[in-house]
Design a protein around this motif. Structure first.
Motif, PDB file in Angstrom:
ATOM      1  N   GLN A   3      -8.178  12.137  -4.085  1.00  0.00           N
ATOM      2  CA  GLN A   3      -7.754  10.759  -3.813  1.00  0.00           C
ATOM      3  C   GLN A   3      -6.243  10.678  -3.947  1.00  0.00           C
ATOM      4  OE1 GLN A   3      -9.876   8.477  -2.996  1.00  0.00           O
ATOM      5  NE2 GLN A   3     -11.817   9.434  -3.615  1.00  0.00           N
ATOM      6  N   PRO A   4      -5.642   9.630  -3.351  1.00  0.00           N
ATOM      7  CA  PRO A   4      -4.216   9.420  -3.652  1.00  0.00           C
ATOM      8  C   PRO A   4      -4.044   9.153  -5.144  1.00  0.00           C
ATOM      9  CG  PRO A   4      -4.936   8.030  -1.797  1.00  0.00           C
ATOM     10  CD  PRO A   4      -6.170   8.642  -2.385  1.00  0.00           C
ATOM     11  N   TYR A   5      -2.829   9.377  -5.657  1.00  0.00           N
ATOM     12  CA  TYR A   5      -2.536   9.144  -7.069  1.00  0.00           C
ATOM     13  C   TYR A   5      -2.867   7.689  -7.431  1.00  0.00           C
ATOM     14  CZ  TYR A   5       0.058   9.345 -11.466  1.00  0.00           C
ATOM     15  OH  TYR A   5       0.405   9.335 -12.802  1.00  0.00           O
ATOM     16  N   PRO A   6      -3.471   7.415  -8.553  1.00  0.00           N
ATOM     17  CA  PRO A   6      -3.697   8.277  -9.710  1.00  0.00           C
ATOM     18  C   PRO A   6      -5.019   9.035  -9.701  1.00  0.00           C
ATOM     19  CG  PRO A   6      -4.207   6.022 -10.314  1.00  0.00           C
ATOM     20  CD  PRO A   6      -3.793   5.999  -8.874  1.00  0.00           C
ATOM     21  N   GLY A   7      -5.636   9.201  -8.550  1.00  0.00           N
ATOM     22  CA  GLY A   7      -6.895   9.943  -8.468  1.00  0.00           C
ATOM     23  C   GLY A   7      -6.681  11.450  -8.571  1.00  0.00           C
ATOM     24  N   PHE A   8      -7.733  12.199  -8.356  1.00  0.00           N
ATOM     25  CA  PHE A   8      -7.653  13.667  -8.437  1.00  0.00           C
ATOM     26  C   PHE A   8      -6.843  14.192  -7.236  1.00  0.00           C
ATOM     27  CE2 PHE A   8      -8.909  17.980  -7.695  1.00  0.00           C
ATOM     28  CZ  PHE A   8      -8.939  18.524  -8.978  1.00  0.00           C
ATOM     29  N   PRO A   9      -5.775  14.981  -7.475  1.00  0.00           N
ATOM     30  CA  PRO A   9      -4.873  15.374  -6.378  1.00  0.00           C
ATOM     31  C   PRO A   9      -5.450  16.419  -5.425  1.00  0.00           C
ATOM     32  CG  PRO A   9      -3.999  16.064  -8.536  1.00  0.00           C
ATOM     33  CD  PRO A   9      -5.351  15.496  -8.798  1.00  0.00           C
ATOM     34  N   THR A  10      -5.209  16.200  -4.167  1.00  0.00           N
ATOM     35  CA  THR A  10      -5.622  17.182  -3.151  1.00  0.00           C
ATOM     36  C   THR A  10      -4.975  18.549  -3.416  1.00  0.00           C
ATOM     37  OG1 THR A  10      -5.511  17.753  -0.797  1.00  0.00           O
ATOM     38  CG2 THR A  10      -3.804  16.281  -1.585  1.00  0.00           C
ATOM     39  N   ASP A  11      -3.771  18.550  -4.001  1.00  0.00           N
ATOM     40  CA  ASP A  11      -3.073  19.816  -4.236  1.00  0.00           C
ATOM     41  C   ASP A  11      -3.771  20.683  -5.287  1.00  0.00           C
ATOM     42  OD1 ASP A  11      -1.267  19.051  -2.356  1.00  0.00           O
ATOM     43  OD2 ASP A  11       0.296  18.467  -3.761  1.00  0.00           O
ATOM     44  N   LEU A  12      -4.769  20.124  -5.985  1.00  0.00           N
ATOM     45  CA  LEU A  12      -5.510  20.937  -6.956  1.00  0.00           C
ATOM     46  C   LEU A  12      -6.923  21.258  -6.495  1.00  0.00           C
ATOM     47  CD1 LEU A  12      -4.313  19.236 -10.259  1.00  0.00           C
ATOM     48  CD2 LEU A  12      -3.708  21.505  -9.398  1.00  0.00           C
ATOM     49  N   GLN A  13      -7.250  20.811  -5.311  1.00  0.00           N
ATOM     50  CA  GLN A  13      -8.630  21.010  -4.832  1.00  0.00           C
ATOM     51  C   GLN A  13      -8.990  22.495  -4.720  1.00  0.00           C
ATOM     52  OE1 GLN A  13     -10.573  22.571  -1.895  1.00  0.00           O
ATOM     53  NE2 GLN A  13      -9.339  21.155  -0.677  1.00  0.00           N
ATOM     54  N   ALA A  14      -8.100  23.288  -4.112  1.00  0.00           N
ATOM     55  CA  ALA A  14      -8.398  24.717  -3.934  1.00  0.00           C
ATOM     56  C   ALA A  14      -8.528  25.406  -5.291  1.00  0.00           C
ATOM     57  CB  ALA A  14      -7.283  25.375  -3.118  1.00  0.00           C
ATOM     58  N   ILE A  15      -7.630  25.027  -6.195  1.00  0.00           N
ATOM     59  CA  ILE A  15      -7.591  25.673  -7.515  1.00  0.00           C
ATOM     60  C   ILE A  15      -8.862  25.355  -8.307  1.00  0.00           C
ATOM     61  CG2 ILE A  15      -6.293  25.619  -9.702  1.00  0.00           C
ATOM     62  CD1 ILE A  15      -3.793  25.144  -7.705  1.00  0.00           C
ATOM     63  N   ASN A  63       0.832  -1.202   0.000  1.00  0.00           N
ATOM     64  CA  ASN A  63       0.000   0.000   0.000  1.00  0.00           C
ATOM     65  C   ASN A  63       0.877   1.267   0.000  1.00  0.00           C
ATOM     66  OD1 ASN A  63      -2.490   1.295  -0.136  1.00  0.00           O
ATOM     67  ND2 ASN A  63      -2.646   1.498   2.087  1.00  0.00           N
ATOM     68  N   ALA A  64       1.941   1.203  -0.782  1.00  0.00           N
ATOM     69  CA  ALA A  64       2.841   2.359  -0.913  1.00  0.00           C
ATOM     70  C   ALA A  64       2.174   3.434  -1.771  1.00  0.00           C
ATOM     71  CB  ALA A  64       4.139   1.912  -1.587  1.00  0.00           C
ATOM     72  N   ALA A  65       2.616   4.675  -1.575  1.00  0.00           N
ATOM     73  CA  ALA A  65       2.122   5.766  -2.433  1.00  0.00           C
ATOM     74  C   ALA A  65       2.616   5.521  -3.863  1.00  0.00           C
ATOM     75  CB  ALA A  65       2.641   7.096  -1.915  1.00  0.00           C
ATOM     76  N   ARG A  66       1.751   5.877  -4.844  1.00  0.00           N
ATOM     77  CA  ARG A  66       2.120   5.654  -6.249  1.00  0.00           C
ATOM     78  C   ARG A  66       2.412   6.961  -6.971  1.00  0.00           C
ATOM     79  NH1 ARG A  66      -2.612   1.682  -8.419  1.00  0.00           N
ATOM     80  NH2 ARG A  66      -2.925   0.502  -6.510  1.00  0.00           N
ATOM     81  N   PRO A  74       2.147  14.380 -19.675  1.00  0.00           N
ATOM     82  CA  PRO A  74       0.684  14.373 -19.592  1.00  0.00           C
ATOM     83  C   PRO A  74       0.127  13.181 -18.802  1.00  0.00           C
ATOM     84  CG  PRO A  74       1.372  14.949 -21.806  1.00  0.00           C
ATOM     85  CD  PRO A  74       2.610  14.533 -21.074  1.00  0.00           C
ATOM     86  N   ALA A  75       0.820  12.047 -18.852  1.00  0.00           N
ATOM     87  CA  ALA A  75       0.300  10.856 -18.150  1.00  0.00           C
ATOM     88  C   ALA A  75       0.146  11.120 -16.645  1.00  0.00           C
ATOM     89  CB  ALA A  75       1.230   9.675 -18.378  1.00  0.00           C
ATOM     90  N   HIS A  76       0.922  12.066 -16.106  1.00  0.00           N
ATOM     91  CA  HIS A  76       0.828  12.356 -14.666  1.00  0.00           C
ATOM     92  C   HIS A  76      -0.448  13.118 -14.307  1.00  0.00           C
ATOM     93  CE1 HIS A  76       5.502  12.002 -14.172  1.00  0.00           C
ATOM     94  NE2 HIS A  76       4.895  10.838 -14.351  1.00  0.00           N
ATOM     95  N   LEU A  77      -1.183  13.544 -15.327  1.00  0.00           N
ATOM     96  CA  LEU A  77      -2.404  14.332 -15.069  1.00  0.00           C
ATOM     97  C   LEU A  77      -3.671  13.547 -15.406  1.00  0.00           C
ATOM     98  CD1 LEU A  77      -1.052  17.738 -16.302  1.00  0.00           C
ATOM     99  CD2 LEU A  77      -1.815  17.212 -13.989  1.00  0.00           C
ATOM    100  N   GLY A  78      -3.533  12.224 -15.419  1.00  0.00           N
ATOM    101  CA  GLY A  78      -4.668  11.368 -15.793  1.00  0.00           C
ATOM    102  C   GLY A  78      -5.905  11.592 -14.925  1.00  0.00           C
ATOM    103  N   GLY A  79      -5.708  11.945 -13.651  1.00  0.00           N
ATOM    104  CA  GLY A  79      -6.852  12.159 -12.753  1.00  0.00           C
ATOM    105  C   GLY A  79      -7.494  13.536 -12.919  1.00  0.00           C
ATOM    106  N   VAL A  80      -6.828  14.405 -13.685  1.00  0.00           N
ATOM    107  CA  VAL A  80      -7.278  15.798 -13.798  1.00  0.00           C
ATOM    108  C   VAL A  80      -8.005  16.049 -15.123  1.00  0.00           C
ATOM    109  CG1 VAL A  80      -6.464  18.202 -13.789  1.00  0.00           C
ATOM    110  CG2 VAL A  80      -5.318  16.494 -12.375  1.00  0.00           C
ATOM    111  N   PHE A  81      -7.527  15.390 -16.181  1.00  0.00           N
ATOM    112  CA  PHE A  81      -8.112  15.623 -17.511  1.00  0.00           C
ATOM    113  C   PHE A  81      -9.633  15.409 -17.547  1.00  0.00           C
ATOM    114  CE2 PHE A  81      -3.748  14.509 -19.476  1.00  0.00           C
ATOM    115  CZ  PHE A  81      -3.359  15.838 -19.431  1.00  0.00           C
ATOM    116  N   PRO A  82     -10.164  14.334 -16.919  1.00  0.00           N
ATOM    117  CA  PRO A  82     -11.610  14.132 -17.020  1.00  0.00           C
ATOM    118  C   PRO A  82     -12.412  15.305 -16.445  1.00  0.00           C
ATOM    119  CG  PRO A  82     -10.553  12.171 -16.160  1.00  0.00           C
ATOM    120  CD  PRO A  82      -9.506  13.234 -16.199  1.00  0.00           C
ATOM    121  N   ILE A  83     -11.860  15.966 -15.424  1.00  0.00           N
ATOM    122  CA  ILE A  83     -12.596  17.079 -14.807  1.00  0.00           C
ATOM    123  C   ILE A  83     -12.522  18.307 -15.723  1.00  0.00           C
ATOM    124  CG2 ILE A  83     -12.775  18.603 -12.783  1.00  0.00           C
ATOM    125  CD1 ILE A  83     -13.382  15.736 -12.032  1.00  0.00           C
TER     126      ILE A  83
END
Ligand code: EPZ
Length: 436
Positions: free
Chosen positions: A297-309, A185-188, A256-265
């Motif tokens: 969510q943890p990666y590869p989900g939508f990042p908490t660091d973009l929630q405010a933005i 259950n390591a961070a990805r 771009p692959a690092h933004l897989g959780g962001v593109f759908p939004i």
């Protein structure tokens, strides 16, 4: 400390390159201490958190030179094992030195770390994992005295939550420990993989795959060169800045692959995205649409660091967006500031319900934390009239030349220094808690 004065309503257009990742560079720099060699780390952003990390390396006895986004760390003659309290308090990532120092010398004396004020940020997962390597930890008056007389022994760790920092600390402790270490259950996050890639270039044997990390401890590491990955959060920030101003932008030097959780939004909100192998072109709609639900969510989900933005995007979108913050318990401190700009947001615990309005109005607001500051700058970019964002030292922890870059894309932003900020605070009567 400084403040930004933004005249809203300018459309952003143009082409920029993304900076290197802060959250990759920080643990990689800590790893340079473990390496006991000379390392060249390229694509490091010039940020206050990076300066703080360099100061820690120097306090441990490393020679460090930072020129043109390359940091050269020579740790061959370093012999320190103690980090001064004031340096630990500057930022959360200072805790990553624990694994690196213990891995090198078997003794570390540190204090509990600082960081953005986004709720409780315990280090229990770090400490319980480190103890499994045979390390004894005595905590008194906020000072952690960690010792391992016999040398660190590889172990098996199952994390109850895939903590990024705890995973990185375990990797650092395990790289030169005796025997094999497994993390379940390591961070990805890509930043974790980047750390592993750097250490492997230095001779480590680390294999990461879908939340399972195997580390075969090696006797010693050697110096190497490494390019830090692009900053996926900064990249998404510029996409969002374009989105709120109805602009069009080409962002280069990205993965771009690092933004897989962001593109759908972004897609759901009506942005047109053209994704190449190392670049992204975004064209924003005349008005953003709501996103039904944004759930961090943890990666590869939508990042908490973009929630405010994304809260800022939702503020001016057509319709109501529900935002759920699952990672940190208190990461809505930007909301009261957005309310001053006319936003319609209701929060309850970890949920924010954002009813989009056609336009925000400029106001005097105060930065609350790194990503919260960014949300306020983006709000200022699209608001009617003038917005003054105070305490933007938070912003300087994570964004290299942010205001200059936005200006180059067409924004109207002026940075001024402290004297003006004091005046601004008097005017707003703002009383936000001070953060490190
Ligand atoms: C990293 O913080 C990033 N910082 C954060 O970026 C990011 O928000 C976070 O990962 C999540 O993606 C750096 O990489 C320097 P965690 P970290 O351990 O490692 C709880 C930014 O804006 N937890 O994955 O501290 C913790 O309280 C910053 O750039 C424990 O309970 O994050 C939180 O709720 C802010 N016990 C959750 O896990 C522990 O021992 C996630 O934390 C450790 C963590």
């Amino acid at each position: 400390m400084a403040l930004l004065t933004i005249n809203g309503g300018r459309v952003l257009n143009g082409e920029i390159e993304c900076q290197g990742s802060k959250n990759s560079a920080l643990p990689i720099l800590a790893a340079c201490f473990l390496v006991r060699g000379k390392c060249e780390i390229h694509n490091c952003p010039k940020l206050s958190d990076i300066e703080g990390t360099i100061n820690i390396l120097k306090s441990l006895g490393c020679d460090v030179v930072f020129e043109q986004n390359t940091i050269v760390v020579d740790s061959r003659n370093a012999s320190g094992y103690e980090i001064p309290e004031e340096l630990m308090h500057e930022m959360r990532s200072s805790i990553i030195f624990l694994g690196a120092i213990l891995g090198r010398s078997g003794r570390a004396v540190i204090s509990t770390p600082g960081g953005c004020d986004i709720g409780l940020r315990p280090i229990d997962l770090h400490l319980s994992a480190i103890k499994k390597f045979g390390v004894e930890i005595n905590e008194e008056h906020g000072i952690l005295d960690c010792k391992c007389n016999e040398g660190l022994k590889g172990t098996a760790v199952t994390l109850s939550f895939p903590s990024v920092g705890a995973t990185e600390n375990i990797i650092l402790a395990a790289a030169t420990a005796e025997g094999t270490t497994t993390i379940l259950n390591a961070a990805r996050e890509p930043e974790v993989t980047d750390l592993a890639d750097f250490l492997n270039a230095c001779g480590a044997k680390i294999h990461c795959s879908s939340g399972i990390i195997n580390i075969e401890g090696v006797k010693s590491l050697h110096g190497a060169s490494h390019n830090v990955i692009p900053d996926r959060i900064v990249c998404a920030t510029y996409l969002c800045a374009t989105a709120v101003t109805r602009g069009e932008m080409l962002l280069k030097s990205v993965i771009p692959a690092h933004l897989g959780g962001v593109f759908p939004i972004l897609d759901e909100m009506g942005c047109d995205l053209k994704v190449g192998s190392r670049e992204i072109r975004i064209t924003a709609p005349a008005r953003l649409k709501k996103a039904d639900k944004i759930s961090t969510q943890p990666y590869p989900g939508f990042p908490t660091d973009l929630q405010a933005i994304f809260t800022t995007l939702a503020c001016i979108a057509d319709g109501t967006t529900v935002i759920v913050e699952n990672i940190f318990e208190c990461r809505f401190k930007h909301v009261p500031e957005l309310l001053k700009m006319g936003a319609h947001i209701k929060t309850e615990g970890r949920v924010a319900v954002v009813e989009g309005i056609p336009c925000l109005s400029g106001a005097n607001v105060i930065s609350t934390d790194l990503r919260g500051s960014c949300a306020l700058v983006l709000a200022g970019l699209c608001a009617k009239g003038t917005t003054v964002v105070g305490k933007i030292n938070h912003l300087d922890r994570g964004y290299e030349n942010f205001d200059e870059t936005l200006t180059s894309l067409g924004a109207s932003i002026v940075r001024t220094e402290e004297a003006h900020e004091k005046e601004d605070e008097k005017q707003t009567g703002a009383n936000n808690s001070e953060q490190r």
